[in-house]
Design a protein around this motif. Structure first.
Motif, mmCIF file in Angstrom:
data_model
loop_
_atom_site.group_PDB
_atom_site.id
_atom_site.type_symbol
_atom_site.label_atom_id
_atom_site.label_comp_id
_atom_site.label_asym_id
_atom_site.label_seq_id
_atom_site.Cartn_x
_atom_site.Cartn_y
_atom_site.Cartn_z
ATOM 1 N N LEU A 139 0.877 -1.171 0.000
ATOM 2 C CA LEU A 139 0.000 0.000 0.000
ATOM 3 C C LEU A 139 0.909 1.214 0.000
ATOM 4 O O LEU A 139 1.719 1.393 0.913
ATOM 5 C CB LEU A 139 -0.908 0.032 1.230
ATOM 6 C CG LEU A 139 -1.643 1.382 1.428
ATOM 7 C CD1 LEU A 139 -2.647 1.631 0.314
ATOM 8 C CD2 LEU A 139 -2.322 1.459 2.801
ATOM 9 N N ILE A 140 0.770 2.044 -1.030
ATOM 10 C CA ILE A 140 1.588 3.252 -1.150
ATOM 11 C C ILE A 140 0.656 4.461 -1.124
ATOM 12 O O ILE A 140 -0.236 4.587 -1.967
ATOM 13 C CB ILE A 140 2.410 3.248 -2.450
ATOM 14 C CG1 ILE A 140 3.280 1.986 -2.526
ATOM 15 C CG2 ILE A 140 3.271 4.509 -2.541
ATOM 16 C CD1 ILE A 140 3.984 1.807 -3.851
ATOM 17 N N VAL A 141 0.829 5.322 -0.133
ATOM 18 C CA VAL A 141 0.027 6.542 -0.014
ATOM 19 C C VAL A 141 0.832 7.710 -0.575
ATOM 20 O O VAL A 141 1.984 7.932 -0.173
ATOM 21 C CB VAL A 141 -0.358 6.822 1.449
ATOM 22 C CG1 VAL A 141 -1.164 8.114 1.545
ATOM 23 C CG2 VAL A 141 -1.153 5.662 2.034
ATOM 24 N N LEU A 142 0.234 8.439 -1.505
ATOM 25 C CA LEU A 142 0.850 9.639 -2.083
ATOM 26 C C LEU A 142 0.102 10.860 -1.557
ATOM 27 O O LEU A 142 -1.122 10.973 -1.744
ATOM 28 C CB LEU A 142 0.762 9.606 -3.609
ATOM 29 C CG LEU A 142 1.381 8.403 -4.318
ATOM 30 C CD1 LEU A 142 1.053 8.440 -5.807
ATOM 31 C CD2 LEU A 142 2.889 8.374 -4.108
ATOM 32 N N HIS A 143 0.805 11.747 -0.893
ATOM 33 C CA HIS A 143 0.170 12.952 -0.355
ATOM 34 C C HIS A 143 0.676 14.151 -1.144
ATOM 35 O O HIS A 143 1.803 14.593 -0.982
ATOM 36 C CB HIS A 143 0.488 13.114 1.133
ATOM 37 C CG HIS A 143 -0.402 14.098 1.820
ATOM 38 N ND1 HIS A 143 -0.191 14.521 3.107
ATOM 39 C CD2 HIS A 143 -1.527 14.742 1.402
ATOM 40 C CE1 HIS A 143 -1.126 15.378 3.454
ATOM 41 N NE2 HIS A 143 -1.945 15.530 2.427
ATOM 42 N N PHE A 144 -0.189 14.669 -2.033
ATOM 43 C CA PHE A 144 0.187 15.755 -2.930
ATOM 44 C C PHE A 144 0.033 17.121 -2.258
ATOM 45 O O PHE A 144 -0.644 17.254 -1.244
ATOM 46 C CB PHE A 144 -0.671 15.712 -4.189
ATOM 47 C CG PHE A 144 -0.603 14.407 -4.941
ATOM 48 C CD1 PHE A 144 0.488 14.098 -5.740
ATOM 49 C CD2 PHE A 144 -1.625 13.462 -4.827
ATOM 50 C CE1 PHE A 144 0.554 12.894 -6.422
ATOM 51 C CE2 PHE A 144 -1.570 12.259 -5.507
ATOM 52 C CZ PHE A 144 -0.474 11.978 -6.307
ATOM 53 N N TYR A 145 0.658 18.134 -2.869
ATOM 54 C CA TYR A 145 0.462 19.508 -2.413
ATOM 55 C C TYR A 145 -0.618 20.205 -3.225
ATOM 56 O O TYR A 145 -1.111 21.253 -2.853
ATOM 57 C CB TYR A 145 1.775 20.287 -2.486
ATOM 58 C CG TYR A 145 1.910 21.298 -1.380
ATOM 59 C CD1 TYR A 145 2.007 20.898 -0.061
ATOM 60 C CD2 TYR A 145 1.927 22.668 -1.647
ATOM 61 C CE1 TYR A 145 2.131 21.822 0.969
ATOM 62 C CE2 TYR A 145 2.051 23.594 -0.633
ATOM 63 C CZ TYR A 145 2.145 23.170 0.672
ATOM 64 O OH TYR A 145 2.259 24.087 1.685
ATOM 65 N N GLY A 146 -0.947 19.617 -4.369
ATOM 66 C CA GLY A 146 -2.133 19.960 -5.139
ATOM 67 C C GLY A 146 -2.375 21.423 -5.403
ATOM 68 O O GLY A 146 -1.604 22.090 -6.087
ATOM 69 N N SER A 147 -3.471 21.940 -4.836
ATOM 70 C CA SER A 147 -3.908 23.315 -5.093
ATOM 71 C C SER A 147 -3.866 24.165 -3.829
ATOM 72 O O SER A 147 -4.700 25.055 -3.636
ATOM 73 C CB SER A 147 -5.324 23.309 -5.684
ATOM 74 O OG SER A 147 -5.331 22.668 -6.929
ATOM 75 N N HIS A 148 -2.909 23.873 -2.978
ATOM 76 C CA HIS A 148 -2.733 24.678 -1.765
ATOM 77 C C HIS A 148 -2.241 26.066 -2.162
ATOM 78 O O HIS A 148 -1.500 26.231 -3.124
ATOM 79 C CB HIS A 148 -1.705 24.000 -0.856
ATOM 80 C CG HIS A 148 -1.703 24.523 0.549
ATOM 81 N ND1 HIS A 148 -1.184 25.759 0.882
ATOM 82 C CD2 HIS A 148 -2.152 23.986 1.714
ATOM 83 C CE1 HIS A 148 -1.304 25.946 2.189
ATOM 84 N NE2 HIS A 148 -1.898 24.890 2.712
ATOM 85 N N MET A 149 -2.678 27.075 -1.391
ATOM 86 C CA MET A 149 -2.164 28.411 -1.679
ATOM 87 C C MET A 149 -0.631 28.433 -1.433
ATOM 88 O O MET A 149 -0.125 27.616 -0.644
ATOM 89 C CB MET A 149 -2.852 29.450 -0.806
ATOM 90 C CG MET A 149 -2.464 29.363 0.669
ATOM 91 S SD MET A 149 -3.010 30.800 1.576
ATOM 92 C CE MET A 149 -2.031 30.638 3.067
ATOM 93 N N THR A 150 0.099 29.278 -2.082
ATOM 94 C CA THR A 150 -0.252 30.215 -3.126
ATOM 95 C C THR A 150 -0.386 29.455 -4.438
ATOM 96 O O THR A 150 0.526 28.724 -4.842
ATOM 97 C CB THR A 150 0.821 31.306 -3.231
ATOM 98 O OG1 THR A 150 0.935 31.957 -1.969
ATOM 99 C CG2 THR A 150 0.548 32.295 -4.324
#
Length: 515
Positions: A347-358
């Motif tokens: 099980l591999i969890v990927l935690h993105f920074y996505g659309s966080h400000m700025t």
């Protein structure tokens, strides 16, 4: 300042809003006069007023546990971004606090008594008129039953409830309660050992599971969900080729990362139970676990993302204090390396920074596609376009290794044209639109899940166990998932870590099929 703090009352009725603003101004003036000779009390009062003023200017809400914990967990890069965006409001608040502390208050017993009497009357008379029945009505019973009360004693609960009742007229009480609750959470001990019971892995359990957690992504800003801008061309192409199952009505377990991700990634009826996390469940089922993150690794605050990540067998963080300093594509080679590291089930969890400000920092220049008069919306949508590209790359890699991929976002943001446009909705309660997030899987798992059903991520363990073909006593007992998923309401944690429920719209009442 009083008008800003009472903006919600002004929006409902100008007359009532002005009356409440005048009452609050007189109350604060009276309290400052009483505290004139005690500098420390005057400073504390000025700080509370200034803090409320700042939060109402930026988020149109009072202090909450989530705001306190988010501040404690924020890396330096996020703090700089926040100051760049809201420096004007911070400056106004600091100037206001400085004036409240330093302006001379001339001795005038008559003025002090008059303003204090009027202010305290405005604050206390409505509550006093309801005594003692206020502690017997349905709202007080609901307050006790839902766990809002910490329940140290009957007297304590009544005092605390009184402060909650007074806070609409003196919102600074809310900040005091939030700070006390935050101290309580920080003092809690979290069991890092699994408490799942009777865990087993099915015969059809996938060998490779990859779970993607997006950041600050509104479903309504994805063309995949009908948005007018073409922000998700790659995902739409995958959907058309029937390689992607998209869930239309998915709702986060909170409106910020700090409360939402732990609630999603654990099995709990109220506060997140870290001993019953998805990570522990997968490990108990025989999976080697990885947590790969483009967010910052921070201290061991209770219910923090880091405490979840540390349960995994392997962790990768881009930085200890500079989450999002690199684009999300930095996780792709880390994913490839994790997949190739062994032949064990993973099980591999990927935690993105996505659309966080700025938002403009979240994507390379070549993804700066949208350009209109609304630059903030353009930058947000550009970050969505980049997320679309990243997800295509991840899906191609997972598919190449015959794995299964499931993606959801931790929370959304305020409606772009609303009062808290593209901000974390830490109001209580939040707008349901800020809870709606995307979720999709590949390959399709239609035989387990109905794409049209409203899915509360507060009970994500029910989704995960079907997707991964894992069972546990807590999931199977008393048809827990059937009841939790098919309830007529959504469950989520508000900004003060209180469990809230909201009735589903009638159009979302179709039942979810769990097999």
């Amino acid at each position: 300042m009083s008008l800003v703090i009472n903006h919600d009352k002004l929006a409902l009725s100008e007359v009532k809003g002005i009356i409440h603003s005048l009452g609050l101004a007189i109350l604060c003036f009276g309290l400052l006069r009483i505290a004139a000779r005690v500098l420390l009390v005057r400073i504390l009062l000025a700080l509370l007023i200034g803090l409320e003023f700042f939060l109402q200017l930026t988020y149109q809400t009072s202090m909450s546990v989530s705001i306190v914990m988010s501040l404690l967990n924020a890396p330096m890069s996020e703090a700089v971004s926040f100051i760049n965006q809201y420096g004007w409001a911070l400056l106004l608040a600091l100037i206001s606090m400085g004036l409240l502390i330093t302006l001379p208050i001339r001795p005038s017993p008559l003025l002090t008594v008059t303003s204090s009497a009027l202010g305290l009357g405005y604050l206390l008379i409505p509550l006093l008129l309801q005594l003692p029945g206020i502690y017997r009505d349905e709202f007080y019973v609901d307050y006790l039953n839902k766990g809002t009360s910490r329940g140290h004693s009957t007297t304590f609960s009544q005092i605390e409830y009184s402060l909650h009742k007074l806070s609409p007229r003196f919102p600074m009480f809310t900040s005091v309660i939030a700070l006390l609750d935050s101290a309580t959470f920080l003092g809690m001990q979290i069991d890092s050992h699994s408490s799942w019971q009777q865990v087993s892995r099915g015969d059809n359990a996938p060998h490779l599971l990859v779970l993607g957690i997006g950041e600050s992504l509104r479903a309504a800003n994805l063309s995949l969900y009908g948005y007018e801008r073409n922000t998700t061309p790659q995902l739409a192409s995958l959907q058309r080729s029937q390689n992607l199952q998209v869930f239309n009505q998915v709702y986060a377990a909170g409106t910020n990362t700090w409360n939402s991700v732990p609630a999603i990634m654990t099995h709990s009826q109220d506060l997140p139970d870290m001993s019953k996390s998805i990570i522990h469940l997968a490990k108990d089922a025989g999976y080697e676990t990885f947590w790969l993150s483009n967010q910052a690794a921070l201290g061991q605050w209770d219910f923090s993302i880091t405490s979840l990540a540390n349960q995994a067998d392997h962790q990768f963080f881009v930085s200890t204090d500079a989450g999002g300093s690199q684009y999300d594509e930095v996780l792709i080679p880390e994913l490839a390396s994790a997949i190739a590291s062994s032949d064990k089930p993973k099980l591999i969890v990927l935690h993105f920074y996505g659309s966080h400000m700025t938002f403009s920092d979240r994507y390379p220049a070549k993804f700066a596609h949208f350009n209109s008069a609304n630059s903030e919306l353009d930058q947000y949508d550009n970050s969505v376009l980049y997320t679309d590209y990243i997800q295509q790359q991840i899906i191609n890699l997972v598919t190449k290794h015959k794995g299964q991929y499931l993606y959801f976002a931790d929370h959304g943001l305020g409606e772009p044209n609303g009062p808290i446009a593209l901000k974390h909705d830490v109001r209580t309660p939040p707008d349901i639109d800020s809870l709606r997030v995307p979720m999709f899987t590949t390959p399709s798992i239609t035989n387990h899940l109905n794409s049209a059903q409203a899915v509360p991520l507060f009970h994500f363990e029910c989704i995960f166990t079907r997707w991964a073909d894992i069972s546990a006593k807590e999931i199977s007992d008393n048809n827990f998932c059937e009841k939790a998923i098919n309830a007529e309401h959504l469950t989520f944690l508000d900004a003060n870590m209180k469990v809230q429920t909201q009735l589903l719209p009638a159009k979302l009442s179709a039942k979810l099929t769990l097999k």
